[in-house]
Design a protein around this motif. Structure first.
Motif, PDB file in Angstrom:
ATOM      1  N   UNK A  76      16.863  -8.349 -20.488  1.00 54.84           N
ATOM      2  CA  UNK A  76      16.344  -8.826 -19.209  1.00 54.84           C
ATOM      3  C   UNK A  76      16.001  -7.720 -18.234  1.00 54.84           C
ATOM      4  N   UNK A  77      16.113  -6.459 -18.680  1.00 58.98           N
ATOM      5  CA  UNK A  77      15.747  -5.334 -17.812  1.00 58.98           C
ATOM      6  C   UNK A  77      14.238  -5.295 -17.640  1.00 58.98           C
ATOM      7  N   UNK A  78      13.821  -5.069 -16.419  1.00 49.90           N
ATOM      8  CA  UNK A  78      12.393  -4.986 -16.127  1.00 49.90           C
ATOM      9  C   UNK A  78      11.841  -3.658 -16.639  1.00 49.90           C
ATOM     10  N   UNK A  79      10.668  -3.722 -17.240  1.00 53.82           N
ATOM     11  CA  UNK A  79       9.944  -2.540 -17.706  1.00 53.82           C
ATOM     12  C   UNK A  79       8.547  -2.600 -17.103  1.00 53.82           C
ATOM     13  N   UNK A  80       8.262  -1.657 -16.230  1.00 56.48           N
ATOM     14  CA  UNK A  80       7.003  -1.647 -15.500  1.00 56.48           C
ATOM     15  C   UNK A  80       5.975  -0.786 -16.218  1.00 56.48           C
ATOM     16  N   UNK A  81       4.793  -1.348 -16.424  1.00 56.67           N
ATOM     17  CA  UNK A  81       3.684  -0.611 -17.017  1.00 56.67           C
ATOM     18  C   UNK A  81       2.972   0.160 -15.902  1.00 56.67           C
ATOM     19  N   UNK A  82       2.127   1.114 -16.262  1.00 52.69           N
ATOM     20  CA  UNK A  82       1.324   1.779 -15.233  1.00 52.69           C
ATOM     21  C   UNK A  82       0.501   0.777 -14.406  1.00 52.69           C
ATOM     22  N   UNK A  83       0.032  -0.297 -15.047  1.00 47.68           N
ATOM     23  CA  UNK A  83      -0.718  -1.330 -14.318  1.00 47.68           C
ATOM     24  C   UNK A  83       0.187  -2.009 -13.283  1.00 47.68           C
ATOM     25  N   UNK A  84       1.436  -2.324 -13.660  1.00 49.06           N
ATOM     26  CA  UNK A  84       2.385  -2.912 -12.710  1.00 49.06           C
ATOM     27  C   UNK A  84       2.631  -1.971 -11.542  1.00 49.06           C
ATOM     28  N   UNK A  85       2.730  -0.692 -11.831  1.00 52.74           N
ATOM     29  CA  UNK A  85       2.981   0.291 -10.779  1.00 52.74           C
ATOM     30  C   UNK A  85       1.787   0.360  -9.837  1.00 52.74           C
ATOM     31  N   UNK A  86       0.595   0.252 -10.382  1.00 50.13           N
ATOM     32  CA  UNK A  86      -0.615   0.232  -9.556  1.00 50.13           C
ATOM     33  C   UNK A  86      -0.605  -1.001  -8.653  1.00 50.13           C
ATOM     34  N   UNK A  87      -0.164  -2.150  -9.189  1.00 46.53           N
ATOM     35  CA  UNK A  87      -0.051  -3.372  -8.388  1.00 46.53           C
ATOM     36  C   UNK A  87       0.964  -3.175  -7.262  1.00 46.53           C
ATOM     37  N   UNK A  88       2.101  -2.584  -7.597  1.00 44.99           N
ATOM     38  CA  UNK A  88       3.119  -2.305  -6.576  1.00 44.99           C
ATOM     39  C   UNK A  88       2.587  -1.341  -5.520  1.00 44.99           C
ATOM     40  N   UNK A  89       1.820  -0.383  -5.964  1.00 50.13           N
ATOM     41  CA  UNK A  89       1.240   0.590  -5.033  1.00 50.13           C
ATOM     42  C   UNK A  89       0.345  -0.118  -4.016  1.00 50.13           C
ATOM     43  N   UNK A  90      -0.445  -1.066  -4.494  1.00 48.31           N
ATOM     44  CA  UNK A  90      -1.321  -1.835  -3.603  1.00 48.31           C
ATOM     45  C   UNK A  90      -0.493  -2.622  -2.593  1.00 48.31           C
ATOM     46  N   UNK A  91       0.544  -3.288  -3.072  1.00 47.33           N
ATOM     47  CA  UNK A  91       1.423  -4.048  -2.183  1.00 47.33           C
ATOM     48  C   UNK A  91       2.083  -3.101  -1.182  1.00 47.33           C
ATOM     49  N   UNK A  92       2.591  -1.979  -1.667  1.00 45.92           N
ATOM     50  CA  UNK A  92       3.259  -0.997  -0.816  1.00 45.92           C
ATOM     51  C   UNK A  92       2.328  -0.534   0.309  1.00 45.92           C
ATOM     52  N   UNK A  93       1.115  -0.196  -0.048  1.00 45.26           N
ATOM     53  CA  UNK A  93       0.158   0.295   0.954  1.00 45.26           C
ATOM     54  C   UNK A  93      -0.102  -0.772   2.009  1.00 45.26           C
ATOM     55  N   UNK A  94      -0.341  -2.010   1.555  1.00 45.10           N
ATOM     56  CA  UNK A  94      -0.636  -3.078   2.514  1.00 45.10           C
ATOM     57  C   UNK A  94       0.554  -3.364   3.425  1.00 45.10           C
ATOM     58  N   UNK A  95       1.741  -3.474   2.851  1.00 43.75           N
ATOM     59  CA  UNK A  95       2.914  -3.898   3.619  1.00 43.75           C
ATOM     60  C   UNK A  95       3.552  -2.741   4.374  1.00 43.75           C
ATOM     61  N   UNK A  96       3.811  -1.650   3.689  1.00 46.94           N
ATOM     62  CA  UNK A  96       4.562  -0.545   4.310  1.00 46.94           C
ATOM     63  C   UNK A  96       3.696   0.406   5.124  1.00 46.94           C
ATOM     64  N   UNK A  97       2.491   0.681   4.630  1.00 44.00           N
ATOM     65  CA  UNK A  97       1.658   1.666   5.319  1.00 44.00           C
ATOM     66  C   UNK A  97       0.709   1.030   6.321  1.00 44.00           C
ATOM     67  N   UNK A  98       0.128  -0.112   5.965  1.00 43.04           N
ATOM     68  CA  UNK A  98      -0.854  -0.732   6.860  1.00 43.04           C
ATOM     69  C   UNK A  98      -0.252  -1.818   7.739  1.00 43.04           C
ATOM     70  N   UNK A  99       1.015  -2.180   7.491  1.00 43.55           N
ATOM     71  CA  UNK A  99       1.727  -3.101   8.376  1.00 43.55           C
ATOM     72  C   UNK A  99       1.407  -4.574   8.194  1.00 43.55           C
ATOM     73  N   UNK A 100       0.871  -4.962   7.041  1.00 45.91           N
ATOM     74  CA  UNK A 100       0.580  -6.370   6.790  1.00 45.91           C
ATOM     75  C   UNK A 100       1.887  -7.147   6.625  1.00 45.91           C
ATOM     76  N   UNK A 101       1.891  -8.403   7.036  1.00 43.98           N
ATOM     77  CA  UNK A 101       2.990  -9.293   6.665  1.00 43.98           C
ATOM     78  C   UNK A 101       2.780  -9.655   5.200  1.00 43.98           C
ATOM     79  N   UNK A 102       3.775 -10.272   4.583  1.00 42.84           N
ATOM     80  CA  UNK A 102       3.599 -10.669   3.179  1.00 42.84           C
ATOM     81  C   UNK A 102       2.457 -11.665   3.041  1.00 42.84           C
ATOM     82  N   UNK A 103       2.386 -12.631   3.949  1.00 39.72           N
ATOM     83  CA  UNK A 103       1.289 -13.605   3.891  1.00 39.72           C
ATOM     84  C   UNK A 103      -0.052 -12.925   4.120  1.00 39.72           C
ATOM     85  N   UNK A 104      -0.077 -11.981   5.049  1.00 39.51           N
ATOM     86  CA  UNK A 104      -1.308 -11.240   5.305  1.00 39.51           C
ATOM     87  C   UNK A 104      -1.728 -10.415   4.100  1.00 39.51           C
TER      88      UNK A 104
END
Length: 123
Positions: A51-79
């Motif tokens: 049950x351990x999560x294994x992240x692919x480079x594609x998953x990391x790219x998805x996380x990077x997009x979320x990170x940029x929107x939420x943490x760097x650009x200040x979007x809410x999760x809904x935004x």
């Protein structure tokens, strides 16, 4: 956010990354990654038999997009969810436009070649 390994050297690229490695890449907690996984449908890392999560480079790219929107650009999760949907729509529109432009180019090249053929026959 630290430089992600996938952008350093493609020879160092791993097939899977643990949640700990991913958390370290983004300097965020593992629980935040698990939370985002529940919030964003498209983020689905592979899980091994334990049950351990294994992240692919594609998953990391998805996380990077979320990170940029939420943490760097200040979007809410809904935004962020809304922005991702809008990005998908814009990308689809771009792809359709490129397809139409390629069709027009093909048509114009064929017309030009036809014109050149007719000019060559006159001489």
């Amino acid at each position: 956010m630290k430089q992600l390994p996938m952008f350093d050297d493609t020879e160092d690229l791993k097939r899977y990354y643990s949640i700990g490695e991913v958390a370290e890449m983004f300097d965020i907690s593992k629980s935040l990654i698990r939370f985002w996984e529940g919030e964003f449908d498209f983020l689905r890392p592979h899980k091994n038999s334990k049950g351990d999560r294994r992240f692919t480079p594609e998953n990391i790219e998805q996380l990077r997009t979320i990170y940029i929107l939420v943490k760097e650009r200040g979007f809410t999760l809904e935004g962020a969810k809304r922005e991702l949907k809008e990005q998908k729509v814009r990308q689809k529109q771009r792809d359709e436009m490129i397809g139409r432009l390629q069709e027009i180019r093909t048509f114009l090249v064929a017309m030009r070649d036809e014109e050149l053929g007719e000019v060559g026959q006159e001489g």
